[in-house]
Enzyme design. Structure first.
Site, PDB file in Angstrom:
ATOM      1  N   HIS A  66     -25.122  54.826  28.972  1.00 43.04           N
ATOM      2  CA  HIS A  66     -24.468  54.901  30.252  1.00 43.04           C
ATOM      3  C   HIS A  66     -25.668  54.391  31.394  1.00 43.04           C
ATOM      4  O   HIS A  66     -25.182  53.633  31.966  1.00 43.04           O
ATOM      5  CB  HIS A  66     -24.004  56.418  30.525  1.00 43.04           C
ATOM      6  CG  HIS A  66     -23.802  56.694  32.075  1.00 43.04           C
ATOM      7  ND1 HIS A  66     -22.469  57.219  32.340  1.00 43.04           N
ATOM      8  CD2 HIS A  66     -24.391  56.690  33.312  1.00 43.04           C
ATOM      9  CE1 HIS A  66     -22.579  57.386  33.769  1.00 43.04           C
ATOM     10  NE2 HIS A  66     -23.497  56.770  34.158  1.00 43.04           N
ATOM     11  N   GLU A  67     -26.754  54.933  31.078  1.00 47.66           N
ATOM     12  CA  GLU A  67     -27.968  54.483  31.989  1.00 47.66           C
ATOM     13  C   GLU A  67     -28.130  52.980  31.710  1.00 47.66           C
ATOM     14  O   GLU A  67     -28.349  52.144  32.622  1.00 47.66           O
ATOM     15  CB  GLU A  67     -29.071  55.153  31.904  1.00 47.66           C
ATOM     16  CG  GLU A  67     -29.051  56.671  32.158  1.00 47.66           C
ATOM     17  CD  GLU A  67     -28.569  56.771  33.683  1.00 47.66           C
ATOM     18  OE1 GLU A  67     -28.785  56.107  34.626  1.00 47.66           O
ATOM     19  OE2 GLU A  67     -28.040  57.678  34.180  1.00 47.66           O
ATOM     20  N   HIS A  70     -26.178  50.865  33.755  1.00 42.53           N
ATOM     21  CA  HIS A  70     -26.524  50.290  35.343  1.00 42.53           C
ATOM     22  C   HIS A  70     -27.828  49.656  35.330  1.00 42.53           C
ATOM     23  O   HIS A  70     -27.803  48.672  36.100  1.00 42.53           O
ATOM     24  CB  HIS A  70     -27.007  51.904  35.748  1.00 42.53           C
ATOM     25  CG  HIS A  70     -26.006  53.157  36.204  1.00 42.53           C
ATOM     26  ND1 HIS A  70     -24.608  52.576  36.732  1.00 42.53           N
ATOM     27  CD2 HIS A  70     -25.741  54.226  35.486  1.00 42.53           C
ATOM     28  CE1 HIS A  70     -24.225  53.788  36.840  1.00 42.53           C
ATOM     29  NE2 HIS A  70     -24.754  54.694  36.196  1.00 42.53           N
TER      30      HIS A  70
END
Ligand SMILES: [Zn+2]
Length: 385
Positions: A66-67, A70
């Site tokens: 997820h990170e 980003h």
């Protein structure tokens, strides 16, 4: 807080904060003792513990995914990404600058939850495909499917600084062109969700659901702090952007030649001094910086033999800034190293002045006194959850 770097992916440092071990233990235990034996009965205790550990590690990988989403979108937009840190409430991408347009912000924010939802879909699909065959693998796939979908959905709540709050801010910002107002609205929604979580957490606590209650209340508390801090950071950054360092730097500075001993420095400079740090020079050129902390490191009996050159931070290791850089950059440099001042350099080895933290804070206060919003300092950063 202590964090360890465990590796690099695409040039981005991956760090684990010590608090992550809390979530690791909590999830492993609750899965091995509670969830898996109830949902998938008939396996041995050792297998349940194995599944608990594997699931915790997969959750770690999922949050990292997820990170990374980003961070990779951010670096493609030209924003420098320092690191990703996993900690008790999940992950944080340390992105050094804010997105430049509403469109950039939208894409950077939405890609995290999208990654979680896609991962959730893949795990749940795998669960449906292998369900009849293997109990243990199916159990893990189902749990990872549910947890990733929950992660994606929670982060899409439209409260800043959750990803959904950033999406909301990007939409408002794109529509109105007013970043400050858009951030204000998205942060207020974020605080609303935070108080709701705290309220539900306390209600759960009183109904006997102790761990879930405390957990929700803590997440709410953390979110509320993050919402308030993020808004304040934006105000600080907007106040300091475009204001050049030379406006606030001090040029009336006491300098020290590198050949003095520490005892001479104490007698001639420190005792009568008003500076926290002294530029060190050789033939007028800057070769380092010595601060009170460096001087305290020299043992008392070594003060007559140790020279400034031996105790100072040498030029090569100094964090410096240029006179035409803006104060927003300066305050994030000051904040990153916890420095009290930065040497201002207008050419290699040529000192133009010193920029002191207290002068920047003072400037912020005068700006807030002359009609702008209240602000109480705090370095801006680009944390993204
Ligand atoms: Zn996110």
């Amino acid at each position: 807080m202590r964090a360890w770097t465990i590796g690099r992916i695409a040039g981005i440092r991956i760090r684990v904060d010590w608090t992550w071990s809390i979530i690791f233990i909590l999830i492993t235990v609750s899965l091995a003792v509670g969830y898996y034996p109830i949902v998938f009965p008939g396996l041995s205790t050792a297998v349940y513990w194995g599944l608990g550990v594997i699931s915790s590690l997969l959750l770690f990988a999922s949050v990292l995914g997820h990170e990374l989403a980003h961070s990779l979108v951010a670096s493609r937009q030209g924003l420098p990404v320092d690191s990703i840190t996993l900690f008790v409430f999940g992950g944080v991408s340390q992105i050094e600058e804010e997105p430049r347009t509403a469109g950039d912000e939208f894409r950077m924010a939405v890609v995290g939850p999208a990654t979680s939802l896609v991962l959730g879909g893949i795990f749940y699909g795998a669960f449906l495909a292998i369900r009849p065959a293997s109990g243990a693998a199916a159990a893990v796939a189902q749990y990872m499917g549910i947890i990733n979908i929950a992660l994606g959905a929670f982060n899409l709540l439209p409260g800043f600084p959750l990803d959904g709050g950033r999406v909301l801010r990007a939409i408002l910002w794109g529509a109105s062109g007013d970043l400050r107002r858009s951030t204000r609205i998205a942060s207020l929604v974020g605080q609303g969700f935070a108080f709701l979580l705290i309220f539900v957490g306390i209600a759960l606590l009183f109904s006997g659901n102790f761990i879930a209650g405390i957990w929700l209340a803590f997440i709410g508390w953390f979110l509320n702090n993050a919402a308030v801090a993020s808004y304040r950071e934006l105000i600080v950054r907007q106040t300091l952007e475009g204001v050049q360092v030379r406006r606030l730097m001090t040029t009336d500075i006491d300098r020290i030649p590198e050949g003095l001993t520490i005892e001479q420095v104490i007698d001639q400079h420190i005792l009568s001094g008003r500076q926290h740090a002294y530029p060190v020079t050789r033939d007028g050129e800057l070769v380092g910086l010595i601060c009170l902390h460096d001087i305290r490191q020299v043992p008392r009996e070594g003060r007559t033999t140790t020279t400034v050159a031996q105790a100072m931070t040498p030029y090569e290791r100094l964090r410096t800034i240029g006179p035409t850089d803006d104060l927003a950059k300066a305050i994030s440099e000051l904040g990153r190293g916890g420095y009290e001042q930065l040497p201002v350099i207008d050419a290699p080895h040529h000192l133009a002045g010193l920029l002191r933290r207290r002068d920047v804070i003072g400037y912020l206060h005068t700006q807030s006194d002359t009609g702008k919003q209240d602000l109480t300092g705090g370095p801006p950063n680009g944390e993204r959850h």
